[in-house]
Design a protein around this motif. Structure first.
Motif, PDB file in Angstrom:
ATOM      1  N   ALA A  81      -8.167   8.062   1.113  1.00 46.08           N
ATOM      2  CA  ALA A  81      -8.691   5.922   1.786  1.00 46.08           C
ATOM      3  C   ALA A  81      -7.204   6.088   2.773  1.00 46.08           C
ATOM      4  O   ALA A  81      -7.203   5.467   3.766  1.00 46.08           O
ATOM      5  CB  ALA A  81      -9.090   4.932   0.872  1.00 46.08           C
ATOM      6  N   PHE A  82      -5.552   6.318   1.729  1.00 42.07           N
ATOM      7  CA  PHE A  82      -4.328   6.089   2.220  1.00 42.07           C
ATOM      8  C   PHE A  82      -4.314   7.016   3.379  1.00 42.07           C
ATOM      9  O   PHE A  82      -4.085   6.028   4.499  1.00 42.07           O
ATOM     10  CB  PHE A  82      -3.565   5.635   1.589  1.00 42.07           C
ATOM     11  CG  PHE A  82      -4.236   4.604   0.479  1.00 42.07           C
ATOM     12  CD1 PHE A  82      -3.742   3.308   0.841  1.00 42.07           C
ATOM     13  CD2 PHE A  82      -3.311   4.984  -0.642  1.00 42.07           C
ATOM     14  CE1 PHE A  82      -3.543   2.352   0.200  1.00 42.07           C
ATOM     15  CE2 PHE A  82      -3.105   3.218  -1.405  1.00 42.07           C
ATOM     16  CZ  PHE A  82      -3.465   2.558  -1.165  1.00 42.07           C
ATOM     17  N   GLU A  83      -4.778   8.236   3.488  1.00 46.67           N
ATOM     18  CA  GLU A  83      -4.382   9.428   3.791  1.00 46.67           C
ATOM     19  C   GLU A  83      -5.110   8.622   5.139  1.00 46.67           C
ATOM     20  O   GLU A  83      -4.637   9.278   7.022  1.00 46.67           O
ATOM     21  CB  GLU A  83      -4.560  10.924   3.766  1.00 46.67           C
ATOM     22  CG  GLU A  83      -3.648  10.459   2.823  1.00 46.67           C
ATOM     23  CD  GLU A  83      -3.894  11.782   1.699  1.00 46.67           C
ATOM     24  OE1 GLU A  83      -2.850  12.121   0.435  1.00 46.67           O
ATOM     25  OE2 GLU A  83      -5.110  12.092   1.557  1.00 46.67           O
ATOM     26  N   MET A  84      -6.131   8.844   5.524  1.00 48.01           N
ATOM     27  CA  MET A  84      -7.268   8.275   6.097  1.00 48.01           C
ATOM     28  C   MET A  84      -6.630   6.710   7.353  1.00 48.01           C
ATOM     29  O   MET A  84      -6.909   6.262   8.222  1.00 48.01           O
ATOM     30  CB  MET A  84      -8.415   7.869   6.460  1.00 48.01           C
ATOM     31  CG  MET A  84      -9.344   8.963   5.367  1.00 48.01           C
ATOM     32  SD  MET A  84      -9.411  10.290   6.971  1.00 48.01           S
ATOM     33  CE  MET A  84     -10.196   9.378   7.672  1.00 48.01           C
ATOM     34  N   LYS A  85      -6.232   6.008   6.499  1.00 54.02           N
ATOM     35  CA  LYS A  85      -5.645   4.662   7.178  1.00 54.02           C
ATOM     36  C   LYS A  85      -4.346   5.197   7.629  1.00 54.02           C
ATOM     37  O   LYS A  85      -3.539   4.508   9.108  1.00 54.02           O
ATOM     38  CB  LYS A  85      -5.684   3.590   6.144  1.00 54.02           C
ATOM     39  CG  LYS A  85      -5.277   2.155   7.200  1.00 54.02           C
ATOM     40  CD  LYS A  85      -4.950   1.062   6.199  1.00 54.02           C
ATOM     41  CE  LYS A  85      -4.702  -0.277   6.527  1.00 54.02           C
ATOM     42  NZ  LYS A  85      -4.439  -0.616   5.013  1.00 54.02           N
ATOM     43  N   ARG A  86      -3.614   6.129   7.458  1.00 54.60           N
ATOM     44  CA  ARG A  86      -2.709   6.214   8.514  1.00 54.60           C
ATOM     45  C   ARG A  86      -2.359   7.299   8.893  1.00 54.60           C
ATOM     46  O   ARG A  86      -1.536   8.167   9.925  1.00 54.60           O
ATOM     47  CB  ARG A  86      -1.148   7.089   7.012  1.00 54.60           C
ATOM     48  CG  ARG A  86      -0.959   5.869   6.305  1.00 54.60           C
ATOM     49  CD  ARG A  86      -0.505   6.127   4.284  1.00 54.60           C
ATOM     50  NE  ARG A  86       0.297   7.281   4.313  1.00 54.60           N
ATOM     51  CZ  ARG A  86       1.108   6.830   3.715  1.00 54.60           C
ATOM     52  NH1 ARG A  86       1.712   5.814   2.681  1.00 54.60           N
ATOM     53  NH2 ARG A  86       2.777   7.830   3.778  1.00 54.60           N
ATOM     54  N   LYS A  87      -3.329   7.850   9.145  1.00 53.87           N
ATOM     55  CA  LYS A  87      -4.221   8.557  10.490  1.00 53.87           C
ATOM     56  C   LYS A  87      -3.379  10.008   9.848  1.00 53.87           C
ATOM     57  O   LYS A  87      -3.393  11.025  10.975  1.00 53.87           O
ATOM     58  CB  LYS A  87      -3.716   8.487  11.621  1.00 53.87           C
ATOM     59  CG  LYS A  87      -4.632   7.097  11.898  1.00 53.87           C
ATOM     60  CD  LYS A  87      -4.330   6.650  13.212  1.00 53.87           C
ATOM     61  CE  LYS A  87      -5.366   5.633  14.189  1.00 53.87           C
ATOM     62  NZ  LYS A  87      -4.467   5.595  15.346  1.00 53.87           N
ATOM     63  N   THR A 102       1.128  -1.668   0.256  1.00 47.66           N
ATOM     64  CA  THR A 102       0.042   0.068  -0.125  1.00 47.66           C
ATOM     65  C   THR A 102       0.910   1.661   0.064  1.00 47.66           C
ATOM     66  O   THR A 102       0.727   2.433  -0.735  1.00 47.66           O
ATOM     67  CB  THR A 102      -0.764   0.069   1.611  1.00 47.66           C
ATOM     68  OG1 THR A 102       0.065  -0.209   2.320  1.00 47.66           O
ATOM     69  CG2 THR A 102      -1.859  -1.144   1.075  1.00 47.66           C
ATOM     70  N   TYR A 115       0.419   4.251  -2.655  1.00 49.63           N
ATOM     71  CA  TYR A 115       0.658   5.492  -2.633  1.00 49.63           C
ATOM     72  C   TYR A 115       1.197   6.555  -3.248  1.00 49.63           C
ATOM     73  O   TYR A 115       0.673   7.635  -3.945  1.00 49.63           O
ATOM     74  CB  TYR A 115       0.049   5.804  -1.062  1.00 49.63           C
ATOM     75  CG  TYR A 115       0.073   7.343  -0.276  1.00 49.63           C
ATOM     76  CD1 TYR A 115      -1.079   7.495  -0.360  1.00 49.63           C
ATOM     77  CD2 TYR A 115       1.280   7.938   0.099  1.00 49.63           C
ATOM     78  CE1 TYR A 115      -1.349   8.770  -0.149  1.00 49.63           C
ATOM     79  CE2 TYR A 115       0.964   9.139   0.173  1.00 49.63           C
ATOM     80  CZ  TYR A 115      -0.315   9.854   0.202  1.00 49.63           C
ATOM     81  OH  TYR A 115      -0.443  11.389   0.783  1.00 49.63           O
ATOM     82  N   TYR A 126      -4.867  13.000   9.017  1.00 43.67           N
ATOM     83  CA  TYR A 126      -6.548  13.507   8.986  1.00 43.67           C
ATOM     84  C   TYR A 126      -6.527  15.073   8.244  1.00 43.67           C
ATOM     85  O   TYR A 126      -6.731  15.410   7.421  1.00 43.67           O
ATOM     86  CB  TYR A 126      -6.908  13.279  10.042  1.00 43.67           C
ATOM     87  CG  TYR A 126      -6.954  12.015  10.274  1.00 43.67           C
ATOM     88  CD1 TYR A 126      -7.747  11.265  10.227  1.00 43.67           C
ATOM     89  CD2 TYR A 126      -6.757  12.004  12.118  1.00 43.67           C
ATOM     90  CE1 TYR A 126      -7.929   9.449  11.401  1.00 43.67           C
ATOM     91  CE2 TYR A 126      -7.026  10.692  12.845  1.00 43.67           C
ATOM     92  CZ  TYR A 126      -7.339   9.700  11.959  1.00 43.67           C
ATOM     93  OH  TYR A 126      -7.563   8.846  12.910  1.00 43.67           O
ATOM     94  N   MET A 148     -15.654   8.894   5.348  1.00 46.99           N
ATOM     95  CA  MET A 148     -14.271   8.672   6.303  1.00 46.99           C
ATOM     96  C   MET A 148     -14.000   9.897   6.200  1.00 46.99           C
ATOM     97  O   MET A 148     -13.066  11.011   6.930  1.00 46.99           O
ATOM     98  CB  MET A 148     -13.516   8.235   4.520  1.00 46.99           C
ATOM     99  CG  MET A 148     -12.861   6.621   4.706  1.00 46.99           C
ATOM    100  SD  MET A 148     -12.343   6.219   3.796  1.00 46.99           S
ATOM    101  CE  MET A 148     -12.073   4.926   3.314  1.00 46.99           C
TER     102      MET A 148
END
Length: 296
Positions: free
Chosen positions: A142-148, A113, A117, A150, A171
């Protein structure tokens, strides 16, 4: 005719072809193209390996279209290591966006991932289709959300085409909540429920948000009243408790719907028990207690 007379011209042609680098390269390229057209992917890679050896000896480069062909053949054979190696070479030479899309698919299938990204981040500006831009924007978001990340996700959301998928809209709610923008989070969450009234994550978020705000308000008002119990304070408390009860009834409706869909969810049961107690619904609160006891 003597068989020797037949063999000699063939050998001579093979010798000439071997001595003619251009014909040699064209032969490998033709073999690759023909194998690719017939979906003979092992044949494509065999011809590619021959072509690669030739170019290594001559210190020259394989044409990008043959790199892309070989990369796609490796993908079809699920040889993702080979596909990544070939497609990366193609992208480094040409920046070809089709090769970028194929490599992104390789990274997606192999769970790389971070690489996916960074690949899309580097090549996003090359995308011409608005539809593809929207799709890739959602992937990056979605990747940025998963990586927190924000704040980065929210900045991206501002530049993104209008989101209609409730999953991506939600999200954004989570990102807003994580960055302390609760009012905006509530506004977006309500928009999700307007178009998708049964979207469970948004319904759950709203139910919890209302309950927690009502609970905090209730505790604050009771604390104020307990410090100075006089008639005026009591009248004020009754007025505020009426508003707070309205909030609890609103969250009760949501949690009852969620509980009906997922009766074993302990979190829903606990919330409902507390809500019933605040609304003086002791019998219903006891039923929630029994459900919790039975699940232990």
């Amino acid at each position: 005719m003597n068989s020797k007379n037949l063999i000699l011209p063939v050998l001579l042609m093979m010798f000439i072809a071997a001595c003619n680098p251009l014909k040699q390269v064209q032969g490998y390229q033709t073999s690759m193209s023909q194998a690719y057209e017939t979906k003979d992917y092992p044949g494509v890679l065999t011809a590619y390996n021959q072509l690669e050896k030739y170019h290594q000896t001559k210190e020259s480069n394989i044409k990008p279209e043959y790199l892309k062909m070989a990369g796609n053949a490796a993908m079809e054979m699920e040889n993702y290591t080979k596909a990544e190696e070939i497609l990366r070479r193609n992208i480094e030479k040409t920046g070809d966006i089709e090769a970028v899309e194929m490599l992104a698919e390789v990274y997606n299938k192999t769970g790389k991932t971070d690489k996916e990204y960074h690949l899309w981040s580097d090549h996003y500006d090359q995308l011409e289709s608005e539809e593809k831009k929207a799709e890739v924007s959602q992937i990056l978001f979605a990747f940025e959300m998963k990586r927190k990340e924000y704040e980065k996700a929210l900045e991206r959301a501002k530049r993104m085409p209008s989101l209609t998928d409730p999953r991506f809209m939600f999200m954004r709610v989570e990102a807003l909540e994580a960055t302390g923008k609760e009012e905006e989070a509530r506004e977006i969450n309500n928009k999700i429920l307007e178009g998708n009234p049964d979207f469970k994550p948004a319904m759950e978020w709203k139910a919890m948000d209302i309950t927690e705000r009502a609970e905090n308000w209730y505790k604050a008002e009771m604390s104020k009243y307990n410090k100075d119990q006089n008639y005026t304070a009591y009248v004020y408390l009754k007025r505020e408790l009426k508003k707070i009860s309205s909030m609890f009834r609103q969250s009760r409706e949501l949690f009852e719907k969620l509980h009906a869909e997922d009766p074993d969810n302990q979190q829903y049961i606990r919330y409902l028990k507390n809500i019933y107690l605040r609304l003086d619904m002791k019998e219903e609160a006891s039923k929630m207690d029994m459900l919790l006891e039975n699940q232990r």
